[in-house]
Every structure is written in C-alpha cells, then in structure tokens.
Motif scaffolding. Sequence first.
Motif, mmCIF file in Angstrom:
data_model
loop_
_atom_site.group_PDB
_atom_site.id
_atom_site.type_symbol
_atom_site.label_atom_id
_atom_site.label_comp_id
_atom_site.label_asym_id
_atom_site.label_seq_id
_atom_site.Cartn_x
_atom_site.Cartn_y
_atom_site.Cartn_z
ATOM 1 N N GLY A 32 0.809 -1.209 0.000
ATOM 2 C CA GLY A 32 0.000 0.000 0.000
ATOM 3 C C GLY A 32 0.843 1.260 0.000
ATOM 4 N N GLY A 33 2.182 1.079 0.127
ATOM 5 C CA GLY A 33 3.088 2.224 0.100
ATOM 6 C C GLY A 33 3.835 2.385 1.406
ATOM 7 N N GLU A 34 5.135 2.665 1.306
ATOM 8 C CA GLU A 34 5.956 2.808 2.512
ATOM 9 C C GLU A 34 5.497 3.966 3.372
ATOM 10 N N LEU A 35 5.228 5.111 2.743
ATOM 11 C CA LEU A 35 4.828 6.291 3.504
ATOM 12 C C LEU A 35 3.480 6.086 4.176
ATOM 13 N N GLU A 36 2.547 5.479 3.446
ATOM 14 C CA GLU A 36 1.202 5.279 3.967
ATOM 15 C C GLU A 36 1.176 4.293 5.130
ATOM 16 N N THR A 37 2.066 3.311 5.112
ATOM 17 C CA THR A 37 2.080 2.279 6.154
ATOM 18 C C THR A 37 3.086 2.558 7.272
ATOM 19 N N ARG A 38 3.854 3.609 7.122
ATOM 20 C CA ARG A 38 4.877 3.938 8.129
ATOM 21 C C ARG A 38 4.284 4.098 9.531
ATOM 22 N N PRO A 39 3.146 4.779 9.695
ATOM 23 C CA PRO A 39 2.580 4.925 11.050
ATOM 24 C C PRO A 39 2.232 3.590 11.705
ATOM 25 N N TYR A 40 1.914 2.578 10.901
ATOM 26 C CA TYR A 40 1.552 1.274 11.458
ATOM 27 C C TYR A 40 2.766 0.606 12.105
ATOM 28 N N ARG A 41 3.906 0.722 11.453
ATOM 29 C CA ARG A 41 5.123 0.121 12.034
ATOM 30 C C ARG A 41 5.573 0.889 13.270
ATOM 31 N N ARG A 42 5.441 2.195 13.230
ATOM 32 C CA ARG A 42 5.764 2.991 14.418
ATOM 33 C C ARG A 42 4.840 2.603 15.579
ATOM 34 N N HIS A 43 3.589 2.373 15.278
ATOM 35 C CA HIS A 43 2.612 1.972 16.295
ATOM 36 C C HIS A 43 3.023 0.664 16.964
ATOM 37 N N VAL A 44 3.497 -0.301 16.183
ATOM 38 C CA VAL A 44 3.959 -1.585 16.726
ATOM 39 C C VAL A 44 5.178 -1.373 17.613
ATOM 40 N N MET A 45 6.110 -0.507 17.178
ATOM 41 C CA MET A 45 7.302 -0.255 17.980
ATOM 42 C C MET A 45 6.942 0.412 19.307
ATOM 43 N N GLN A 46 5.940 1.272 19.301
ATOM 44 C CA GLN A 46 5.520 1.912 20.555
ATOM 45 C C GLN A 46 4.910 0.893 21.514
ATOM 46 N N ARG A 47 4.146 -0.048 20.957
ATOM 47 C CA ARG A 47 3.590 -1.113 21.819
ATOM 48 C C ARG A 47 4.717 -1.976 22.378
ATOM 49 N N LEU A 48 5.695 -2.275 21.557
ATOM 50 C CA LEU A 48 6.858 -3.036 22.009
ATOM 51 C C LEU A 48 7.548 -2.323 23.172
ATOM 52 N N MET A 49 7.795 -1.026 23.003
ATOM 53 C CA MET A 49 8.553 -0.292 24.010
ATOM 54 C C MET A 49 7.780 -0.129 25.310
ATOM 55 N N GLN A 50 6.463 -0.188 25.269
ATOM 56 C CA GLN A 50 5.697 -0.177 26.520
ATOM 57 C C GLN A 50 6.097 -1.359 27.392
ATOM 58 N N SER A 51 6.221 -2.532 26.774
ATOM 59 C CA SER A 51 6.597 -3.724 27.540
ATOM 60 C C SER A 51 8.061 -3.697 27.936
ATOM 61 N N VAL A 52 8.911 -3.232 27.023
ATOM 62 C CA VAL A 52 10.334 -3.133 27.351
ATOM 63 C C VAL A 52 10.535 -2.184 28.532
ATOM 64 N N ASP A 53 9.856 -1.053 28.507
ATOM 65 C CA ASP A 53 9.997 -0.080 29.598
ATOM 66 C C ASP A 53 9.485 -0.645 30.914
ATOM 67 N N SER A 54 8.447 -1.461 30.856
ATOM 68 C CA SER A 54 7.952 -2.089 32.084
ATOM 69 C C SER A 54 9.014 -3.001 32.687
ATOM 70 N N LEU A 55 9.710 -3.756 31.848
ATOM 71 C CA LEU A 55 10.792 -4.612 32.336
ATOM 72 C C LEU A 55 11.921 -3.785 32.937
#
Length: 317
Positions: free
Chosen positions: A171-194
């Motif tokens: 669908g396009g790198e620019l259009e889907t970029r926010p989705y990957r950032r969203h996943v990384m933010q969810r990841l970092m929530q758990s990392v920060d908890s640890l």
Amino acid sequence: MFATLLLSSFLTFVELNCENLFDCRHDSLKNDTEFLPTSGRQWTPRRYWRKLDNIGRTVIACSTDTVSYQLPDLVALVEVENDSCLYDLTHRSLLRGAGYEYVMTCSPDERGLDVALLYQPLSFLLLQHYPLRIEPLEGMRPTRDILYVSGRVMSGDTLHVFVVHAPSRYGGELETRPYRRHVMQRLMQSVDSLRTLSPDARILVAGDFNDYVDDASLQYLGEQGLVHVSRTATGRHGARGTYRFQGLWASLDHIFASPVLSAEADMCYVNDQPFLLEEDEKYGGVKPLRTYNGLRYRRGFSDHLPLVARFRLREDK
C-alpha cells in the motif's frame, strides 16, 4: 539424533523469516487459500515437507561452533502459520532429533501468519511467555502479535525475548509507516515495564521489521535505549543484508538488545552459506534461493537469509 553439547559461556540466537511456512489445510477463519494443493501455487504435502526440511537445514547451518556444531540455543521464526507447522518442524523434519521446544502466537493476522521461538530447554529454561496484542489504528489491518518470552540461561540470568513481525509496506511505505511505528511503541511499553523493574535486564528484540536500518521505526528503538546489534551484519559469500530487492541488498530483519546484553555480543552476521543462494541472472551477483518466484516453484529455502548473533554470557558467580 543430535548430541546436545552445552557451552556455558555462549548463547547463539538466530532470526529467520521462513517465507510463508503454511501447512496444506484450509483454515476457514483465515485467508490461506493461496497455500493449498488446489491453488495456483499447488502447495502440496510434498512441497510442504520439503519446506520443513529446508527450514531445518537452515537452522542446523547456523551453528557458530565449528568443532562440536552445537545447534543454536534460540531461533526466532517469522511467517509461520500455526502450531501444526511448528510441531512438524520440531518433531518430523530434519530437526526432529534436535530437542527443540517452542512457543508461538495466535494472531488476528488475516492470512494467519504468526511468530514463534524455538528453544533448547537445557540452555534456556522457559519461565513465561505471552502475546502482546496490537490494537489497529484507523485504516490498519489486524497484524501479528508480538511474542514475549522469558527464560533462564546458563549464566543464571533471565533473558527476555521479543519476536516481532511488523506490518508490511503493502500500500506504500509512507502510507504504512505509522503502522510500524505503532507496533514499535507497543513493544517499548513492555520493554519499559521490564526496565522499570530491572534497569539492567537482558532484553533481546528480533524479527522482520519491514523497515531498513535508517528508517524511522528503527531509529525510534535506538532513541529508546536499545542497541542495534545487527546494524552492520553482512554475510561471507556475497550477501550485504538479509534481503535482496531488484539487485540491492538490505536488511528487513534486525536484532536489538539492551545495553547490558549488547556488551556481551560476540558476533553477529548474515548466514549466507552457498546452498542458501542462487545466481541473480537479472542483476548479477547472488540472491536468496527462495521457495517461489511469483507462482514459479523454486524448491528453495526463503526469500530472507537468517541473522545469527552470539553472546558471551557472564560466568556463574
């Protein structure tokens, strides 16, 4: 049977995108009809079992010990359909005598793809595991869960592992970029908890991020204090990354670690052994020998090459 030889001072970790490891049965809740015997790909049991053996052969080839050929302790797998595939891989393929056990996710991904972690129970004592669900943004299709796994390694320390398969660029790198950032933010929530509970926690994050080294989602992980262990990883037989597109090598697969663990990294490279490669007739050089080029069956391994990292564990006190 494989002899399990433990080297208490090292831990070998592998990350591999399996390129569509589907079984041959239809799941009525998933869009998996592309990989059925009646599909255009003609995904037959014969091809499925060859694929399993090819994945097994790839894992075996990731041994970093040329004397005892100790198998990798941990293997993060991306693009695996279900538990049946993992059971067949660990019990009925070339890996059937290797002693691997596994945990995996059961995600809402529309195609049914999940992530998994193989582990050697004698060098990684499983403590807990669970999925991290990604709540989609507006316009975002359901994506793969992040797999969290913790276990005790030979040094006595607890290792925390996250396996990621971020949304694709379809669908396009620019259009889907926010989705990957969203996943990384969810990841970092758990990392920060640890890290709140244990600032020096040994944390490993790996998978297919569908982004390249200098892209924003990976830069974000660095800004949040993770070290890009595989940033400069290359192969020894011509690969300059884990993936090749239109003649250009780059890596969509990555390994990150917490600072304490990254300081123990002994090596990190792309496993590009010759049997995993073929000549690139269009662009020159070599490229991964994949299972399919379009609908043309190639009998290969994957369109991604595995990443291999070895860590020198702190000795028991």
